[in-house]
Design a protein around this motif. Structure first.
Motif, PDB file in Angstrom:
ATOM      1  N   VAL A 147       0.956  -1.153  -0.142  1.00  0.00           N
ATOM      2  CA  VAL A 147      -0.030   0.128  -0.014  1.00  0.00           C
ATOM      3  C   VAL A 147       0.917   1.133   0.128  1.00  0.00           C
ATOM      4  CG1 VAL A 147      -1.728   1.489   1.504  1.00  0.00           C
ATOM      5  CG2 VAL A 147      -2.016  -1.263   1.188  1.00  0.00           C
ATOM      6  N   TRP A 148       2.146   1.169   0.725  1.00  0.00           N
ATOM      7  CA  TRP A 148       2.776   2.255   0.819  1.00  0.00           C
ATOM      8  C   TRP A 148       3.593   2.398  -0.436  1.00  0.00           C
ATOM      9  CZ3 TRP A 148       1.452   5.607   4.620  1.00  0.00           C
ATOM     10  CH2 TRP A 148       1.055   5.153   5.682  1.00  0.00           C
ATOM     11  N   ILE A 149       3.876   1.514  -1.067  1.00  0.00           N
ATOM     12  CA  ILE A 149       4.567   1.599  -2.279  1.00  0.00           C
ATOM     13  C   ILE A 149       3.425   2.089  -3.391  1.00  0.00           C
ATOM     14  CG2 ILE A 149       5.386   0.326  -4.430  1.00  0.00           C
ATOM     15  CD1 ILE A 149       6.894  -1.785  -2.292  1.00  0.00           C
ATOM     16  N   ALA A 150       2.342   1.748  -3.300  1.00  0.00           N
ATOM     17  CA  ALA A 150       1.251   2.146  -4.409  1.00  0.00           C
ATOM     18  C   ALA A 150       0.987   3.527  -4.056  1.00  0.00           C
ATOM     19  CB  ALA A 150       0.205   1.439  -4.265  1.00  0.00           C
ATOM     20  N   MET A 151       1.003   4.109  -2.818  1.00  0.00           N
ATOM     21  CA  MET A 151       0.867   5.588  -2.565  1.00  0.00           C
ATOM     22  C   MET A 151       1.957   6.385  -3.404  1.00  0.00           C
ATOM     23  SD  MET A 151       0.227   7.614   0.863  1.00  0.00           S
ATOM     24  CE  MET A 151       1.988   7.679   1.481  1.00  0.00           C
ATOM     25  N   ALA A 152       3.327   5.673  -3.117  1.00  0.00           N
ATOM     26  CA  ALA A 152       4.499   6.596  -3.710  1.00  0.00           C
ATOM     27  C   ALA A 152       4.127   6.389  -5.549  1.00  0.00           C
ATOM     28  CB  ALA A 152       5.776   5.754  -3.325  1.00  0.00           C
ATOM     29  N   LEU A 153       3.780   5.190  -5.721  1.00  0.00           N
ATOM     30  CA  LEU A 153       3.570   5.147  -7.156  1.00  0.00           C
ATOM     31  C   LEU A 153       2.702   6.227  -7.771  1.00  0.00           C
ATOM     32  CD1 LEU A 153       3.770   1.268  -7.766  1.00  0.00           C
ATOM     33  CD2 LEU A 153       5.526   2.938  -8.249  1.00  0.00           C
ATOM     34  N   ALA A 154       1.696   6.381  -6.928  1.00  0.00           N
ATOM     35  CA  ALA A 154       0.401   7.520  -7.374  1.00  0.00           C
ATOM     36  C   ALA A 154       1.133   8.881  -7.804  1.00  0.00           C
ATOM     37  CB  ALA A 154      -0.387   7.318  -6.366  1.00  0.00           C
ATOM     38  N   GLN A 155       2.449   9.088  -7.017  1.00  0.00           N
ATOM     39  CA  GLN A 155       2.982  10.304  -7.453  1.00  0.00           C
ATOM     40  C   GLN A 155       3.364  10.383  -8.961  1.00  0.00           C
ATOM     41  OE1 GLN A 155       4.956  10.519  -2.970  1.00  0.00           O
ATOM     42  NE2 GLN A 155       5.687  11.890  -4.312  1.00  0.00           N
ATOM     43  N   LYS A 156       3.716   9.302  -9.496  1.00  0.00           N
ATOM     44  CA  LYS A 156       4.068   9.130 -10.876  1.00  0.00           C
ATOM     45  C   LYS A 156       5.493   9.772 -11.018  1.00  0.00           C
ATOM     46  CE  LYS A 156       2.258   7.755 -14.036  1.00  0.00           C
ATOM     47  NZ  LYS A 156       2.375   6.447 -14.720  1.00  0.00           N
ATOM     48  N   THR A 157       6.599   9.514 -10.141  1.00  0.00           N
ATOM     49  CA  THR A 157       7.750  10.049 -10.152  1.00  0.00           C
ATOM     50  C   THR A 157       8.759   9.314 -10.923  1.00  0.00           C
ATOM     51  OG1 THR A 157       8.455   8.907  -8.234  1.00  0.00           O
ATOM     52  CG2 THR A 157       7.319  11.239  -8.071  1.00  0.00           C
ATOM     53  N   PRO A 158       9.860   9.432 -11.455  1.00  0.00           N
ATOM     54  CA  PRO A 158      10.728   8.819 -12.167  1.00  0.00           C
ATOM     55  C   PRO A 158      11.701   7.964 -11.184  1.00  0.00           C
ATOM     56  CG  PRO A 158      11.232  11.212 -12.633  1.00  0.00           C
ATOM     57  CD  PRO A 158       9.822  11.231 -11.819  1.00  0.00           C
ATOM     58  N   ILE A 159      11.647   8.652  -9.856  1.00  0.00           N
ATOM     59  CA  ILE A 159      12.606   8.227  -9.034  1.00  0.00           C
ATOM     60  C   ILE A 159      11.925   7.697  -7.754  1.00  0.00           C
ATOM     61  CG2 ILE A 159      14.715   8.584  -7.699  1.00  0.00           C
ATOM     62  CD1 ILE A 159      15.584  10.824  -9.427  1.00  0.00           C
ATOM     63  N   LEU A 160      12.125   6.430  -7.167  1.00  0.00           N
ATOM     64  CA  LEU A 160      11.738   6.000  -5.980  1.00  0.00           C
ATOM     65  C   LEU A 160      12.581   5.636  -4.981  1.00  0.00           C
ATOM     66  CD1 LEU A 160       9.266   4.859  -4.525  1.00  0.00           C
ATOM     67  CD2 LEU A 160       9.402   2.656  -5.627  1.00  0.00           C
ATOM     68  N   PHE A 161      12.615   6.151  -3.912  1.00  0.00           N
ATOM     69  CA  PHE A 161      13.589   5.748  -2.711  1.00  0.00           C
ATOM     70  C   PHE A 161      12.780   4.805  -1.524  1.00  0.00           C
ATOM     71  CE2 PHE A 161      16.331   9.906  -2.528  1.00  0.00           C
ATOM     72  CZ  PHE A 161      17.036   9.589  -3.720  1.00  0.00           C
ATOM     73  N   LEU A 162      13.369   3.616  -1.152  1.00  0.00           N
ATOM     74  CA  LEU A 162      12.784   2.625  -0.408  1.00  0.00           C
ATOM     75  C   LEU A 162      13.742   2.473   0.775  1.00  0.00           C
ATOM     76  CD1 LEU A 162      12.161   1.359  -3.564  1.00  0.00           C
ATOM     77  CD2 LEU A 162      10.265   0.643  -2.017  1.00  0.00           C
ATOM     78  N   ASP A 163      13.371   2.668   2.118  1.00  0.00           N
ATOM     79  CA  ASP A 163      14.368   2.585   3.240  1.00  0.00           C
ATOM     80  C   ASP A 163      13.893   1.419   3.711  1.00  0.00           C
ATOM     81  OD1 ASP A 163      15.993   2.737   5.220  1.00  0.00           O
ATOM     82  OD2 ASP A 163      15.098   4.640   6.260  1.00  0.00           O
ATOM     83  N   GLU A 164      14.678   0.416   3.471  1.00  0.00           N
ATOM     84  CA  GLU A 164      14.720  -1.032   4.347  1.00  0.00           C
ATOM     85  C   GLU A 164      13.128  -1.584   3.958  1.00  0.00           C
ATOM     86  OE1 GLU A 164      16.223  -1.543   8.164  1.00  0.00           O
ATOM     87  OE2 GLU A 164      17.619  -0.095   7.876  1.00  0.00           O
ATOM     88  N   PRO A 165      13.035  -1.765   2.742  1.00  0.00           N
ATOM     89  CA  PRO A 165      11.489  -2.019   2.308  1.00  0.00           C
ATOM     90  C   PRO A 165      10.943  -3.480   2.777  1.00  0.00           C
ATOM     91  CG  PRO A 165      12.612  -2.353   0.227  1.00  0.00           C
ATOM     92  CD  PRO A 165      13.439  -1.517   1.637  1.00  0.00           C
ATOM     93  N   THR A 166      12.056  -4.387   3.106  1.00  0.00           N
ATOM     94  CA  THR A 166      11.773  -5.685   3.575  1.00  0.00           C
ATOM     95  C   THR A 166      11.762  -5.710   5.230  1.00  0.00           C
ATOM     96  OG1 THR A 166      14.275  -6.206   3.291  1.00  0.00           O
ATOM     97  CG2 THR A 166      12.560  -6.598   1.521  1.00  0.00           C
ATOM     98  N   THR A 167      12.188  -4.861   5.837  1.00  0.00           N
ATOM     99  CA  THR A 167      12.123  -5.059   7.417  1.00  0.00           C
ATOM    100  C   THR A 167      10.811  -5.524   7.892  1.00  0.00           C
ATOM    101  OG1 THR A 167      13.991  -3.430   7.576  1.00  0.00           O
ATOM    102  CG2 THR A 167      12.701  -3.817   9.329  1.00  0.00           C
ATOM    103  N   TYR A 168      10.931  -6.185   8.910  1.00  0.00           N
ATOM    104  CA  TYR A 168       9.737  -6.916   9.564  1.00  0.00           C
ATOM    105  C   TYR A 168       8.814  -7.789   8.786  1.00  0.00           C
ATOM    106  CZ  TYR A 168      10.995  -2.522  12.202  1.00  0.00           C
ATOM    107  OH  TYR A 168      11.734  -1.298  13.004  1.00  0.00           O
ATOM    108  N   LEU A 169       9.331  -7.829   7.602  1.00  0.00           N
ATOM    109  CA  LEU A 169       8.489  -8.980   6.753  1.00  0.00           C
ATOM    110  C   LEU A 169       9.165 -10.406   6.858  1.00  0.00           C
ATOM    111  CD1 LEU A 169       7.766  -6.908   3.696  1.00  0.00           C
ATOM    112  CD2 LEU A 169       6.383  -6.980   5.624  1.00  0.00           C
TER     113      LEU A 169
END
Length: 265
Positions: A147-169
């Motif tokens: 969901v958080w990634i989808a919200m970032a994608l809704a910004q329609k940006t050419p660059i995406l930063f992710l800080d430890e996207p697999t933590t707690y999974l």
């Protein structure tokens, strides 16, 4: 994006980042690794203009990052943070729609036809169509991260930063998220910069790896150039075997502590 001689400190006594220089190559996946406390997340915060450097420059598309207005920057760069607070009682679709805020005028909060199309696309690419009316707080950890990634994608940006996207999974959701990140890069040409802890995940999902220690970049390059037994022992204080077998693949097998690593916490 270029980072030129950047230094940063939270308390002005000790630099968390020390004379950082790097360039983010468009269309690639760049991963930052290193021991806990080495400055990985801090670097991402400074690169995303969440914190301003005390020294140096960050240049995005030929312009100093601090010269961008917030909405203008939000159309170029989106960020998925390590920890996110879920607004009370919000459903998936509404949270994802927040990603459209940079495109709305003041006091105009309704979604345009374009907004709805982008929200549908973000939900589709993250496989959340069937969850769009569900409460975010009721989802699994992996679903929440999507969901958080989808919200970032809704910004329609050419660059995406992710800080430890697999933590707690758990392992299943870790690979689900990483496969999604790879798809975003390969199929939609989104430039990815992310922080990871797992070296084997960094090997598998990165075009370029940056290794940090004590607030500095120690080395960078392709996974095969950077991930060596000597680097692992020097940076992490761990003995490891780095396998380069053509049949079984390229991966790291930790063998034990080589010495105490005072930089890890």
């Amino acid at each position: 994006m270029e980072v030129k001689n950047v230094s940063f400190s939270y308390n002005q006594k000790e630099d968390q980042l020390k004379s950082i220089n790097l360039a983010v190559e468009p269309g690639k996946i760049t991963t930052i690794i290193g021991p806990n406390g080495c400055g990985k997340s801090t670097l991402l915060e400074v690169m995303s203009s969440h914190n301003a450097p005390q020294k140096g420059q960050i240049i995005l598309d030929g312009k100093l990052i601090q010269q961008y207005k917030s909405k203008e920057l939000a159309k170029k760069l989106s960020v998925v943070h390590q920890k996110n607070e879920i607004p009370f009682d919000i459903n998936v679709e509404n949270l994802v729609s927040y990603g459209r805020m940079p495109y709305k005028r003041f006091f105009h909060h309704h979604n345009s036809e374009e907004d709805e199309e982008v929200i549908d696309w973000a939900l589709s690419i993250t496989n959340l169509q069937s969850k769009r009316k569900e409460k975010v707080e009721q989802l699994s950890g992996g679903e929440r991260q999507r969901v958080w990634i989808a919200m970032a994608l809704a910004q329609k940006t050419p660059i995406l930063f992710l800080d430890e996207p697999t933590t707690y999974l758990d392992v299943y959701y870790q690979f689900e998220i990483l496969e999604l990140i790879k798809k975003l890069n390969r199929e939609y040409n989104i430039t990815i910069v992310m922080v990871l802890h797992d070296m084997n995940q960094a090997i598998r999902y990165s075009d370029w790896i940056i290794v940090m220690k004590n607030g500095e970049i120690v080395t960078e390059g392709s996974p095969k150039e950077v991930i060596t037994e000597g680097m692992i022992e020097s940076i992490y204080g761990v003995r490891a075997i780095v396998n380069h077998n053509d049949q079984s693949g390229f991966y790291v097998v930790p063998m034990g502590v080589a010495r105490r690593n005072d930089n890890a916490t």
